[in-house]
Enzyme design. Structure first.
Site, PDB file in Angstrom:
ATOM      1  N   GLY A  42      36.332  33.169  41.518  1.00 36.37           N
ATOM      2  CA  GLY A  42      37.008  34.322  42.091  1.00 36.37           C
ATOM      3  C   GLY A  42      36.388  35.641  41.561  1.00 36.37           C
ATOM      4  O   GLY A  42      36.501  36.490  42.283  1.00 36.37           O
ATOM      5  N   MET A  74      34.325  37.375  37.492  1.00 38.62           N
ATOM      6  CA  MET A  74      33.829  37.077  36.132  1.00 38.62           C
ATOM      7  C   MET A  74      34.128  38.114  35.288  1.00 38.62           C
ATOM      8  O   MET A  74      33.610  39.429  35.649  1.00 38.62           O
ATOM      9  CB  MET A  74      32.223  36.485  36.397  1.00 38.62           C
ATOM     10  CG  MET A  74      31.524  36.485  34.853  1.00 38.62           C
ATOM     11  SD  MET A  74      32.381  35.114  33.967  1.00 38.62           S
ATOM     12  CE  MET A  74      31.866  35.499  32.315  1.00 38.62           C
ATOM     13  N   ASN A 115      32.362  39.865  32.859  1.00 37.32           N
ATOM     14  CA  ASN A 115      31.358  40.418  32.362  1.00 37.32           C
ATOM     15  C   ASN A 115      31.995  41.964  31.760  1.00 37.32           C
ATOM     16  O   ASN A 115      32.685  42.603  32.390  1.00 37.32           O
ATOM     17  CB  ASN A 115      30.383  40.988  33.417  1.00 37.32           C
ATOM     18  CG  ASN A 115      29.904  39.762  34.197  1.00 37.32           C
ATOM     19  OD1 ASN A 115      29.428  38.817  33.583  1.00 37.32           O
ATOM     20  ND2 ASN A 115      29.786  39.830  35.250  1.00 37.32           N
ATOM     21  N   HIS A 136      43.601  39.686  35.844  1.00 36.01           N
ATOM     22  CA  HIS A 136      43.324  38.526  35.141  1.00 36.01           C
ATOM     23  C   HIS A 136      41.895  39.031  34.490  1.00 36.01           C
ATOM     24  O   HIS A 136      41.668  38.619  33.102  1.00 36.01           O
ATOM     25  CB  HIS A 136      42.950  37.370  35.999  1.00 36.01           C
ATOM     26  CG  HIS A 136      42.246  36.168  35.353  1.00 36.01           C
ATOM     27  ND1 HIS A 136      43.019  34.932  34.900  1.00 36.01           N
ATOM     28  CD2 HIS A 136      41.135  35.965  34.631  1.00 36.01           C
ATOM     29  CE1 HIS A 136      42.309  34.084  34.339  1.00 36.01           C
ATOM     30  NE2 HIS A 136      41.138  34.672  34.275  1.00 36.01           N
ATOM     31  N   GLU A 137      40.974  39.373  35.126  1.00 32.45           N
ATOM     32  CA  GLU A 137      39.527  40.187  34.478  1.00 32.45           C
ATOM     33  C   GLU A 137      39.851  41.069  33.564  1.00 32.45           C
ATOM     34  O   GLU A 137      39.086  41.334  32.638  1.00 32.45           O
ATOM     35  CB  GLU A 137      38.571  40.314  35.722  1.00 32.45           C
ATOM     36  CG  GLU A 137      38.380  39.258  36.688  1.00 32.45           C
ATOM     37  CD  GLU A 137      38.086  37.882  36.152  1.00 32.45           C
ATOM     38  OE1 GLU A 137      37.311  37.894  35.151  1.00 32.45           O
ATOM     39  OE2 GLU A 137      38.548  36.905  36.603  1.00 32.45           O
ATOM     40  N   GLU A 193      40.801  31.689  29.127  1.00 32.83           N
ATOM     41  CA  GLU A 193      41.644  31.719  30.469  1.00 32.83           C
ATOM     42  C   GLU A 193      43.179  31.408  30.466  1.00 32.83           C
ATOM     43  O   GLU A 193      43.928  31.965  31.502  1.00 32.83           O
ATOM     44  CB  GLU A 193      40.840  30.315  31.084  1.00 32.83           C
ATOM     45  CG  GLU A 193      39.443  30.514  31.158  1.00 32.83           C
ATOM     46  CD  GLU A 193      38.819  31.775  31.847  1.00 32.83           C
ATOM     47  OE1 GLU A 193      39.846  32.317  32.367  1.00 32.83           O
ATOM     48  OE2 GLU A 193      37.578  32.096  31.708  1.00 32.83           O
TER      49      GLU A 193
END
Length: 848
Positions: A266, A268, A270, A300-301, A323
């Site tokens: 979905g 990442m 970084n 979430h990210e 997570e």
């Protein structure tokens, strides 16, 4: 995947020798379509005189120099490692190599846009793939600063973790970007995104007073569909929420969000340069479930910038620290800081359904998993690590108190900024702020596997007043842990047209039996709902009276979270062979039409189709599939014009179509001969209808090619691959199989899409011929493909729709004959087997 693994013991041994300082990575992206130049200068401390290795996956290594001493690449470079001997106390290593672009979504991925021929690059490094771009000590607890210098076509945009500098133009069509070093971070969250991306920019002021530049990027051919203003709005809401709750300002220099092609996940996290799947660029109408999921993913990210990037786990056994926390934090932020206020209902319908399913597989594991090597962690991005962990954190926050929970998290960030941690580090801060002892809670919830089941035990007198109310807790035999739960008990009664909550108590449940004396003397309600408000992580059972009420009146429950819990309880009882799949089908078709929560509809419709395709008794299957498709078409016709449910019912009907008459309805709908008010047959819906027609044998490969010519885009290519693989008949299936197994040149998203089509339930009769070839390909595919491609093929091509004894026996035979196969491979096959064994058990119940 020989020679690319790394064990935890090896990582611990290397960490005891090495302490990394900095990387200087120089990349040349102007050398054609296959390779790029990679030159790495690593500075690190080490135990003097010791030996170790650095990781690199490359086509060729041209130079290795350690402390000025030249090392022969032919002697030192093998199996993705460069051997380093005779280390000094302080070291400088130079590695010059030619590395390969990938089309698997791992490492530096290269994509050519079919619309305009433009080249786009992006990196995906989690878990072990920064070594595909530069020489690196590939483990999370060897943090360092990273300075990237990139030469690329001058018209490109080049993005990394640090703010993009002004390029130096060379006058030959190329330019060089020299980035500032990052803070000390792990290698797997470094990033490079390059190509003719379009971009728009904004900014916000952090709680520290710093101005944080914001960017949103996307491909040129998709840019018109990218709603950057909305993405900026959700980002600002997330920043304000997290900086307040975490009591720690955003830790990086800028925050870019980049929507990239052919992405496996979905998104990442970084650092400062988050990549997202283009599924979240909406060129056609999408459901509210997908819109909400995008917001949760954005948050979430963003949560990862603190939990994962600022503070990082030492080793992958604490992947859940990243997570689970991001899953929980993004859900509470979505519910409290955005317009998606029912996010916890979505969490119940989607995440917890995933968690309960995963936790009942033979491969289930504790939230804190035993990760022996990189292959173990690759298969651990699962419903335990994300959804069960997030569920457990929700319960922990309710148990210790939400303010105390956030205070502990804030102290954790301050204490461990820019470093690596283990579970005990977080628990210590939560114990300090809450005053609760958490080690015993951790042992039961985080260090043991399995899901408990909670059932009410109710006795009443002649006047229907409760004389005894207790909660019975059970555990599966393989995972017998009885756990403490914080939960609510809700009483619901019919009042007019609604089933409304009339009473609720909240209590701690522990042990095999928990008496609830405060409910004595109350009139027994129409529906008793354990785990009301969904604080606990447990399967719940409905007593007989409550189950009858739910079946007859589920749609009349006014609270969407309560409805989701009842939907979930009904599904659990079906999956556990305690209720018949045929009854579940009736329950869904009777009640789903009035469900208001998009993700609840989405999840339930998927379960409905699984019930019809695999869970009903074999002799009833044809009738059930016809009934489900007819019912979905009736629901689509009755749905509000232009509504979310209308779109979901239409797409589900197309997927479920099983007769010539139903496929004719699909054909007419796609051709515009049949219309539904408010429903536009846009590009993506037209493709979904075409996939249905392909599975029904109503269209040919030439028809699919014609559709692709009209929509020659990345998304069109994926749909075309799915449609061609869905075509029935031995010849079409062999062609699809050969394109996936006999060749290895297809990109990741085409592989994934083709496997979806290949196992389409409408062509289940064609799959028997591929049982033997499936098991024959397992070891060669595991040994020759990258992990992600192997996973797509091993899970996606498994002929699960057969759901019969023959498939079960063949799977067991392979596992028995290959006891020494890689544990991660065996886990994937075991999970496939578990699905068939469960289906057979539920079929037996349905036949009664």
């Amino acid at each position: 995947m020989p020679g690319e693994n790394l064990t935890r013991v090896e990582a611990q041994q290397r960490r005891a020798i090495v302490d990394t300082h900095s990387y200087e990575v120089t990349l040349d992206l102007t050398r054609g379509a296959e390779v790029f130049g990679s030159r790495t200068v690593v500075r690190f401390a080490a135990t003097e005189g010791a030996s170790t290795f650095i990781d690199l996956i490359a086509r060729e290594v041209r130079e290795i120099t350690l402390n000025g001493r030249s090392i022969d690449p032919a002697a030192a470079f093998a199996d993705s490692r460069i051997a380093l001997d005779g280390l000094a106390a302080e070291n400088e290593l130079v590695v010059d190599a030619d590395c390969l672009y990938t089309n698997t979504g791992e490492g530096l991925h290269r994509f050519v846009d079919p619309v305009d021929g433009e080249v786009y690059l992006y990196t995906q490094f989690e878990v072990p793939d920064s070594r595909r771009m530069f020489a690196v000590f590939e483990q999370p607890d060897l943090k360092a600063t990273f300075q990237f210098t990139v030469t690329a076509p001058e018209q490109w945009k080049v993005v990394s973790n640090s703010p993009t500098p002004e390029p130096e133009r060379h006058g030959d069509g190329t330019a060089t970007w020299t980035f500032e070093p990052t803070p000390r971070i792990s290698s797997y969250i470094t990033a490079l995104i390059a190509g003719p991306y379009e971009a728009t920019f904004s900014e916000l002021t952090s709680s520290s007073g710093r101005v944080i530049p914001l960017g949103v990027y996307g491909r040129r051919s998709l840019w018109q569909y990218l709603d950057a203003d909305y993405i900026f709005e959700k980002t600002r809401q997330g920043f304000a929420y997290f900086e307040d709750k975490f009591d720690y300002p955003y830790p990086f220099a800028k925050y870019d969000q980049l929507f990239v092609p052919e992405f496996n996940a979905g998104a990442m996290e970084n650092a400062g340069a988050v990549t997202f799947t283009e599924t979240y660029v909406f060129r056609s109408k999408v459901t509210d479930a997908v819109k909400e999921r995008r917001v949760v993913t954005i948050l979430h990210e963003l949560a990862h910038m603190w939990f994962g990037d600022l503070v990082t786990m030492k080793w992958w056994n604490d992947l859940w620290l990243n997570e689970s926390f991001a899953e929980w934090a993004s859900t509470i932020a979505t519910a409290e800081a955005t317009e998606w206020t029912e996010a916890w209902t979505t969490f119940n319908a989607m995440e917890k359904t995933w968690a309960y399913r995963q936790d009942q597989l033979p491969s289930t594991h504790p939230v804190v998993a035993e990760i022996r090597d990189l292959e173990d962690v690759q298969v651990n991005f699962d419903g335990i690590t994300y959804a069960k962990g997030g569920s457990v954190l929700k319960q922990l926050a309710a148990w210790v108190g939400i303010e105390q929970f956030f205070a502990g998290v804030a102290a954790y960030f301050k204490k461990h900024e820019w470093s690596n941690t283990e579970l005990s580090d977080l628990l210590a801060e939560l114990e300090a702020t809450s005053g609760r002892e958490l080690s015993s809670w951790s042992k039961k919830w985080l260090e043991t596997a399995g899901v408990n089941t909670l059932s009410p035990e109710i006795k009443t007198d002649v006047d229907d007043e409760i004389t005894r109310f207790a909660i019975v807790q059970t555990a599966p035999a393989d995972y017998p842990t009885i756990r403490p739960h914080r939960l609510g008990v809700g009483f619901y009664d019919l009042q007019g047209d609604a089933l409304v909550r009339t009473h609720r108590v909240e209590l701690d449940v522990d042990g095999d039996l928990t008496e609830v004396p405060e409910l004595k003397g109350r009139k027994r309600p129409d529906l008793v709902l354990l785990n009301d408000d969904d604080l606990a992580y447990a399967k719940i059972r409905l007593d007989e009276r409550s189950l009858r009420t739910a079946i007859d009146h589920l749609a009349r429950i006014s609270d969407p979270l309560a409805r989701s819990l009842v939907w979930g309880a009904a599904w659990d009882q079906t999956r556990d062979a305690e209720a018949s799949a045929s009854d579940y089908i009736d329950l869904v078709l009777r009640n789903i039409g009035s469900e208001t929560e998009s993700t609840t509809v989405r999840t339930t419709l998927a379960q409905l189709q699984l019930a019809a395709n695999s869970y009903v008794a074999p002799e009833k299957r044809t009738e059930a599939r016809v009934k489900v498709a007819d019912g979905l078409w009736e629901l689509a016709q009755a749905a509000e014009a232009g509504s979310d449910s209308q779109l979901q019912f239409v797409t589900a009907f197309a997927s479920a179509a099983a007769t010539p008459a139903q496929w004719e309805t699909v054909r007419k709908l796609r051709a515009g001969e049949t219309t539904l008010q408010g429903l536009e047959i846009d590009t993506d819906l037209s493709w979904q209808l075409l996939v249905s027609l392909a599975a029904g044998g109503v269209v040919t490969a030439a028809d699919i090619d014609e559709a692709l010519a009209a929509d020659n885009t990345a998304k069109g290519g994926e749909f075309a691959a799915q449609a061609k693989a869905a075509l029935p008949g031995a010849e079409a299936k062999k062609a699809a199989w050969s394109s996936l197994i006999d060749k290895d040149d297809l990109p990741n998203t085409i592989v994934r899409s083709a496997t979806l089509g290949f196992t389409h339930p409408a062509t289940v009769g064609d799959l028997t011929a591929f049982v033997e070839p499936y098991f024959a390909m397992l070891l060669p595919v595991w040994e020759s493909r990258t992990y992600k491609i192997a996973e797509y093929l091993i899970t996606g091509l498994y002929p699960a729709p057969l759901a019969n004894v023959e498939l079960r026996d063949a799977t067991r035979a392979w596992l028995e004959a290959n006891a020494d196969a890689a544990p991660a491979l065996r886990r994937l096959v075991l999970e496939n087997l578990a699905g068939v064994e469960r289906a057979l058990s539920v079929q037996d119940r349905d036949a009664q």
